[in-house]
Design a protein around this motif. Structure first.
Motif, PDB file in Angstrom:
ATOM      1  N   LEU A   1      -9.589 -12.271 -29.309  1.00 34.55           N
ATOM      2  CA  LEU A   1     -10.411 -13.338 -29.306  1.00 34.55           C
ATOM      3  C   LEU A   1     -11.522 -13.447 -28.495  1.00 34.55           C
ATOM      4  N   ILE A   2     -11.391 -12.997 -27.216  1.00 30.22           N
ATOM      5  CA  ILE A   2     -12.391 -12.693 -26.079  1.00 30.22           C
ATOM      6  C   ILE A   2     -13.426 -11.706 -26.809  1.00 30.22           C
ATOM      7  N   ASP A   3     -12.815 -10.497 -26.998  1.00 27.70           N
ATOM      8  CA  ASP A   3     -13.754  -9.585 -27.479  1.00 27.70           C
ATOM      9  C   ASP A   3     -14.555  -9.916 -28.850  1.00 27.70           C
ATOM     10  N   PHE A   4     -13.950 -10.612 -29.428  1.00 27.28           N
ATOM     11  CA  PHE A   4     -14.687 -10.931 -30.838  1.00 27.28           C
ATOM     12  C   PHE A   4     -15.710 -11.953 -30.668  1.00 27.28           C
ATOM     13  N   LEU A   5     -15.615 -12.987 -29.766  1.00 23.41           N
ATOM     14  CA  LEU A   5     -16.618 -13.864 -29.138  1.00 23.41           C
ATOM     15  C   LEU A   5     -17.595 -13.295 -28.498  1.00 23.41           C
TER      16      LEU A   5
ATOM     17  N   ARG B   1     -18.945 -14.755 -45.665  1.00 27.42           N
ATOM     18  CA  ARG B   1     -19.983 -13.724 -44.690  1.00 27.42           C
ATOM     19  C   ARG B   1     -20.028 -14.132 -43.162  1.00 27.42           C
ATOM     20  N   GLN B   2     -19.494 -15.328 -42.778  1.00 25.48           N
ATOM     21  CA  GLN B   2     -19.470 -15.644 -41.119  1.00 25.48           C
ATOM     22  C   GLN B   2     -18.891 -14.506 -40.452  1.00 25.48           C
ATOM     23  N   PRO B   3     -19.169 -14.378 -39.431  1.00 27.75           N
ATOM     24  CA  PRO B   3     -18.319 -13.383 -38.554  1.00 27.75           C
ATOM     25  C   PRO B   3     -16.789 -13.804 -38.595  1.00 27.75           C
ATOM     26  N   SER B   4     -15.854 -12.940 -38.541  1.00 27.52           N
ATOM     27  CA  SER B   4     -14.504 -13.571 -38.674  1.00 27.52           C
ATOM     28  C   SER B   4     -13.395 -12.231 -38.076  1.00 27.52           C
ATOM     29  N   LEU B   5     -12.301 -13.004 -37.795  1.00 30.86           N
ATOM     30  CA  LEU B   5     -11.301 -11.691 -37.253  1.00 30.86           C
ATOM     31  C   LEU B   5     -10.107 -12.406 -37.803  1.00 30.86           C
ATOM     32  N   PHE B   6      -9.315 -11.405 -38.030  1.00 30.80           N
ATOM     33  CA  PHE B   6      -7.948 -11.521 -38.640  1.00 30.80           C
ATOM     34  C   PHE B   6      -6.900 -10.903 -37.725  1.00 30.80           C
ATOM     35  N   ILE B   7      -5.981 -11.611 -37.442  1.00 27.43           N
ATOM     36  CA  ILE B   7      -4.826 -11.117 -36.491  1.00 27.43           C
ATOM     37  C   ILE B   7      -3.555 -11.701 -37.065  1.00 27.43           C
ATOM     38  N   ALA B   8      -2.460 -10.582 -37.214  1.00 27.34           N
ATOM     39  CA  ALA B   8      -1.145 -11.211 -37.754  1.00 27.34           C
ATOM     40  C   ALA B   8      -0.257 -10.436 -37.149  1.00 27.34           C
ATOM     41  N   GLY B   9       0.989 -10.844 -37.084  1.00 26.93           N
ATOM     42  CA  GLY B   9       2.148 -10.028 -36.849  1.00 26.93           C
ATOM     43  C   GLY B   9       2.671  -9.306 -38.109  1.00 26.93           C
ATOM     44  N   GLU B  10       3.107  -7.935 -37.795  1.00 27.32           N
ATOM     45  CA  GLU B  10       3.571  -7.154 -39.000  1.00 27.32           C
ATOM     46  C   GLU B  10       5.075  -7.817 -39.274  1.00 27.32           C
ATOM     47  N   ARG B  11       5.656  -8.690 -38.601  1.00 29.70           N
ATOM     48  CA  ARG B  11       6.943  -9.436 -39.096  1.00 29.70           C
ATOM     49  C   ARG B  11       6.864 -10.390 -39.525  1.00 29.70           C
TER      50      ARG B  11
ATOM     51  N   GLY C   1     -17.904 -10.123 -43.471  1.00 28.69           N
ATOM     52  CA  GLY C   1     -18.290 -10.520 -41.837  1.00 28.69           C
ATOM     53  C   GLY C   1     -17.325 -10.212 -40.862  1.00 28.69           C
ATOM     54  N   LEU C   2     -16.206  -9.390 -41.476  1.00 29.97           N
ATOM     55  CA  LEU C   2     -15.166  -9.428 -40.622  1.00 29.97           C
ATOM     56  C   LEU C   2     -15.336  -8.365 -39.775  1.00 29.97           C
ATOM     57  N   ARG C   3     -14.954  -8.580 -38.448  1.00 30.10           N
ATOM     58  CA  ARG C   3     -15.202  -7.894 -37.069  1.00 30.10           C
ATOM     59  C   ARG C   3     -13.903  -7.216 -36.628  1.00 30.10           C
ATOM     60  N   GLY C   4     -12.973  -7.599 -37.459  1.00 29.68           N
ATOM     61  CA  GLY C   4     -11.506  -6.896 -36.914  1.00 29.68           C
ATOM     62  C   GLY C   4     -10.610  -7.408 -37.848  1.00 29.68           C
ATOM     63  N   CYS C   5      -9.463  -6.541 -37.828  1.00 25.46           N
ATOM     64  CA  CYS C   5      -8.278  -6.864 -38.576  1.00 25.46           C
ATOM     65  C   CYS C   5      -7.361  -6.178 -37.718  1.00 25.46           C
ATOM     66  N   HIS C   6      -6.187  -7.019 -37.086  1.00 24.60           N
ATOM     67  CA  HIS C   6      -5.439  -6.528 -36.320  1.00 24.60           C
ATOM     68  C   HIS C   6      -4.043  -6.872 -36.830  1.00 24.60           C
TER      69      HIS C   6
END
Length: 74
Positions: free
Chosen positions: A67-71, A9-19, A41-46
């Motif tokens: 990351l800065i936008d998330f923080l 439930r904590q705020p989180s962010l997911f970032i990955a490369g499609e490849r 708590g996901l705030r973005g999935c990129h």
């Protein structure tokens, strides 16, 4: 494991490369699609187009911005 399957439930962010090879694992698509339930708590999935596993090196400026936008949103 007593916590297995419990939502994070904590705020989180997911970032990955499609490849990224990890994104090609058989369960990856279903796991990402389940994030609204498993990570309420996901705030973005990129998923960044054209990027691979070393996303922070390949797309340093974009990852830093995300990351800065998330923080700032915390």
């Amino acid at each position: 494991m007593p916590w297995r399957g419990c939502p994070i439930r904590q705020p989180s962010l997911f970032i990955a490369g499609e490849r990224d090879g990890v994104m090609r694992f058989p369960a990856s698509k279903a796991q990402v699609e389940a994030y609204p339930k498993t990570l309420p708590g996901l705030r973005g999935c990129h998923i960044l187009p054209g990027a691979g596993h070393w996303i922070q090196r390949e797309r340093a400026d974009e990852v830093s911005r995300l990351l800065i936008d998330f923080l700032r949103g915390l």
